[in-house]
Design a protein around this motif. Structure first.
Motif, short mmCIF file in Angstrom:
data_model
loop_
_atom_site.label_atom_id
_atom_site.label_comp_id
_atom_site.label_asym_id
_atom_site.label_seq_id
_atom_site.Cartn_x
_atom_site.Cartn_y
_atom_site.Cartn_z
N LYS A 354 16.83 58.06 27.63
CA LYS A 354 16.79 57.27 26.40
C LYS A 354 16.41 58.13 25.20
CE LYS A 354 15.68 52.72 28.33
NZ LYS A 354 14.63 51.68 28.47
N GLN A 355 15.77 59.26 25.45
CA GLN A 355 15.34 60.12 24.36
C GLN A 355 16.48 60.96 23.79
OE1 GLN A 355 11.88 62.40 25.61
NE2 GLN A 355 11.31 60.83 27.08
N VAL A 356 17.63 60.96 24.45
CA VAL A 356 18.79 61.72 23.97
C VAL A 356 19.53 60.86 22.94
CG1 VAL A 356 20.92 62.90 24.62
CG2 VAL A 356 18.97 62.89 26.18
N SER A 357 19.75 61.42 21.76
CA SER A 357 20.46 60.69 20.71
C SER A 357 21.95 60.67 20.99
CB SER A 357 20.18 61.34 19.35
OG SER A 357 20.62 62.69 19.35
N GLY A 358 22.60 59.65 20.51
CA GLY A 358 24.04 59.53 20.69
C GLY A 358 24.41 58.70 21.89
N ASP A 359 25.63 58.92 22.38
CA ASP A 359 26.13 58.15 23.52
C ASP A 359 25.43 58.57 24.81
OD1 ASP A 359 27.86 56.88 21.82
OD2 ASP A 359 29.51 58.30 22.19
N GLN A 360 25.58 57.73 25.81
CA GLN A 360 24.96 58.00 27.11
C GLN A 360 25.64 59.19 27.79
OE1 GLN A 360 24.93 54.57 29.61
NE2 GLN A 360 23.82 55.55 31.29
N ILE A 361 24.83 60.11 28.30
CA ILE A 361 25.34 61.32 28.92
C ILE A 361 25.67 61.09 30.39
CG2 ILE A 361 24.85 63.74 29.42
CD1 ILE A 361 25.28 63.12 26.51
N LEU A 362 24.80 60.39 31.12
CA LEU A 362 25.01 60.12 32.54
C LEU A 362 25.47 58.69 32.73
CD1 LEU A 362 23.01 62.68 32.78
CD2 LEU A 362 22.50 61.75 35.03
N ASP A 363 26.48 58.51 33.54
CA ASP A 363 26.92 57.17 33.88
C ASP A 363 25.86 56.46 34.71
OD1 ASP A 363 29.34 57.36 32.58
OD2 ASP A 363 30.39 58.16 34.33
N ASN A 364 25.82 55.12 34.58
CA ASN A 364 24.87 54.35 35.37
C ASN A 364 25.15 54.48 36.86
OD1 ASN A 364 23.46 53.34 33.14
ND2 ASN A 364 24.95 51.69 32.84
N ALA A 365 26.41 54.59 37.23
CA ALA A 365 26.75 54.75 38.65
C ALA A 365 26.23 56.08 39.18
CB ALA A 365 28.27 54.66 38.84
N ALA A 366 26.30 57.13 38.35
CA ALA A 366 25.80 58.45 38.77
C ALA A 366 24.28 58.42 38.94
CB ALA A 366 26.19 59.51 37.75
N PRO A 422 31.54 62.96 23.76
CA PRO A 422 31.25 63.98 24.77
C PRO A 422 31.66 63.53 26.17
CG PRO A 422 29.25 62.85 24.11
CD PRO A 422 30.33 62.36 23.21
N LYS A 423 31.93 64.50 27.01
CA LYS A 423 32.30 64.21 28.38
C LYS A 423 31.06 63.80 29.16
CE LYS A 423 34.61 66.35 32.34
NZ LYS A 423 35.21 67.59 32.87
N ARG A 424 31.14 62.70 29.88
CA ARG A 424 29.98 62.18 30.59
C ARG A 424 29.83 62.84 31.95
NH1 ARG A 424 29.31 55.63 29.90
NH2 ARG A 424 29.04 55.58 27.64
N VAL A 425 28.58 62.81 32.44
CA VAL A 425 28.29 63.27 33.79
C VAL A 425 28.55 62.10 34.73
CG1 VAL A 425 26.53 64.18 35.34
CG2 VAL A 425 26.57 64.89 32.94
#
Length: 556
Positions: A354-366, A422-425
């Motif tokens: 949550k501390q990362v600004s912008g869109d979510q980096i890791l998918d919830n499934a991951a 950005p490309k998500r993990v």
């Protein structure tokens, strides 16, 4: 013979001897081309070769004569560097960077020495714009793509250092905080034993609470030691004395040093002493004299010591120190940190991201996949953070490998272009890291829905029971246990862990009181014993079908 040459005609004087070098003050007598003309004013004629010219005569070092870089001289000799009329190219590391047209202040000149090389490059690109005409726009080159910064933030928040918040440990934090306030603020001696498997947040929680209660503990002498750094168990007493007395301890006998510490702890005038011993189970000694002495210090008459011990073993005070149970006063207060569940690991990862600004980096499934796999093996939150951070590094590496330097033609087009997503993990990246780090066993292991014991730990306990039956011995080495465990895994068609992970699983079972370990210098020679009866095994493991199948098949 009368001279036929007119008086006004110039004569050429040939020198008798050739002069190699002449000073700049006199005339150039050594130059055969120099003429002595009396009617015309004397002009300074330079040698033809520039390398023979001296001082200011050498015009090769004049800045305005050449467009190339000046020769290596001091800044005063080189003079100011004049701007070029061609367009400048500046490296832009951030798309939001704006080039201002205002002049540079004197304060910024002093700040230039403290800037990083990247910031200095940006400052130079700005300053070069000021000297150019306003109608000419600079051409910027984007070095990295815009989404590179979000990966840096994600890797920063996924480190294993002490975080700002500790979710899923509220109950344990309240117990430790209440203990410290009761004994430190109330000036009452006591002891607390904190147990739990590796990576369950014992040390992080304790350090976070001590930092939170910094104001209440300002008059308390706090001593924190990691027993892993000690060579022997007896070395803990000189280490404690050095921290308390703030001086080197003389080479005295151990008993004299212990008496000196005990006298200091019962002085009524001094403040309270908080002693925190991390990895306390490393103080194992013959007869357990060291551990008994430490736990008996808080119960000396007029003692001012508050002892907090941290270790992995759940039943350290019951199994190793049975004499403490005979004396009710010496029993320490117990706090156990159970392994993190799937839900708790998910909460920890989401709270960090949550501390990362912008869109979510890791998918919830991951995130769910990583939490499920780590909780099935060890429940170690540090391993979950490491897996996610490594997955972010893989995606960031893929992004940078596709990055090329492309110029931005105009600032208007850069502003109008939408932000790059950005490309998500994803799940595939988490699976790749788990497969590379822990092997394919985690992907092939079968987890129970609400089992308190993971599958690998159940198989290990059953293998130990079969081996003790076969050898008719209470203790077996870890090497023999691993061989039996591998045979059982092949029969059950389950991927087996390696020997180092087998030792880790044995340590987790020891914290729950199922197994007993006697560590050795060589891993294979570590002694393993079963601490529960066969009848209690089904109730403890909660899987009658699996236990029955393994025991029926045997090791043959």
């Amino acid at each position: 013979m009368p001279s036929t040459r007119s008086q006004s005609q110039a004569t050429i004087n040939f020198p008798k001897k050739k002069v190699a070098k002449t000073s700049g003050k006199g005339e150039n007598h050594g130059d055969i081309r120099s003429l002595n003309i009396s009617s015309t004013p004397k002009l300074k004629v330079l040698p033809l070769s520039p390398r023979k010219r001296l001082g200011d005569d050498n015009l090769c070092n004049t800045p305005h004569k050449l467009t190339c870089s000046p020769s290596k001289q001091s800044k005063k000799e080189n003079g100011p560097v004049l701007p070029l009329t061609s367009k400048k190219r500046g490296l832009v590391f951030d798309s939001h960077l704006k080039i201002s047209s205002s002049k540079r202040d004197l304060a910024e000149v002093h700040q230039d020495k403290e800037l990083s090389p990247v910031q200095k490059g940006q400052e130079r690109s700005r300053n070069s714009e000021h000297s150019c005409p306003l109608e000419k726009e600079s051409v910027c080159v984007r070095l990295f793509k815009q989404e590179g910064t979000c990966y840096q933030q994600a890797k920063l928040v996924l480190n294993t250092a002490i975080p700002d918040r500790l979710p899923a440990r509220e109950k344990e934090m309240d117990i430790i905080r209440h203990f410290l306030k009761e004994h430190i603020c109330g000036k009452k001696a006591g002891s607390l034993y904190v147990s739990g498997a590796p990576g369950t947040g014992k040390t992080a929680t304790l350090n976070w609470i001590l930092q939170d209660l910094k104001e209440e503990l300002k008059d308390t002498k706090t001593v924190m030691l990691n027993c892993m750094s000690l060579r022997t168990s007896q070395a803990v007493f000189p280490a404690i004395a050095q921290e308390i007395f703030q001086e080197k301890v003389s080479k005295s006998s151990g008993k004299d040093l212990i008496r000196k510490l005990e006298k200091h702890m019962i002085l009524e005038k001094d403040s309270m002493i908080l002693l925190v011993l991390d990895e306390m189970d490393q103080l194992d000694s013959k007869g357990q004299d060291v551990l008994y002495t430490l736990f008996e210090w808080p119960w000396l008459r007029n003692s001012r010591l508050v002892l907090i011990g941290v270790a992995n073993s759940l039943d350290l005070t019951d199994r190793i120190l049975p004499r403490l149970q005979a004396r009710a006063k010496c029993r320490p207060q117990l706090v156990n940190f159970p392994p993190y569940t799937k839900e708790q690991i998910t909460t920890i990862l989401q709270d960090r991201l949550k501390q990362v600004s912008g869109d979510q980096i890791l998918d919830n499934a991951a995130i769910q996949f990583c939490a499920r796999k780590i909780s099935a093996v060890s429940g170690d939150a540090r391993k979950a953070l490491d897996v996610c951070r490594r997955a972010v590094e893989i995606v960031e590496s893929d992004i940078r490998s596709q990055t090329i330097l492309k110029p931005l033609s105009e600032s208007k087009s850069a502003k109008s272009s939408p932000a790059l997503i950005p490309k998500r993990v994803g799940l595939i990246h988490i699976s790749q890291v788990i497969s590379d780090t822990y092997g394919s066993r985690m992907a092939l292991s079968q987890e129970g829905a609400q089992d308190s014991f993971p599958l690998q730990q159940k198989i290990l306990v059953c293998s130990l029971l079969l081996l003790t039956r076969q050898l008719k011995a209470k203790e077996v080495t870890l090497g023999k246990l691993y061989e039996a465990y591998s045979k059982v895994c092949r029969k059950q068609q389950v991927a087996a862990v390696d020997q180092s992970e087998c030792l880790s699983l044995s340590g987790l079972l020891e914290t729950r009181g199922i197994l007993g370990l006697k560590k050795s210098k060589e891993t294979r020679l570590t002694k393993v014993s079963l601490k529960i009866e066969e009848k209690e095994m089904e109730h403890a493991l909660k899987d009658r079908v699996l236990i029955g199948t393994i025991l029926a098949n045997g090791l043959s």
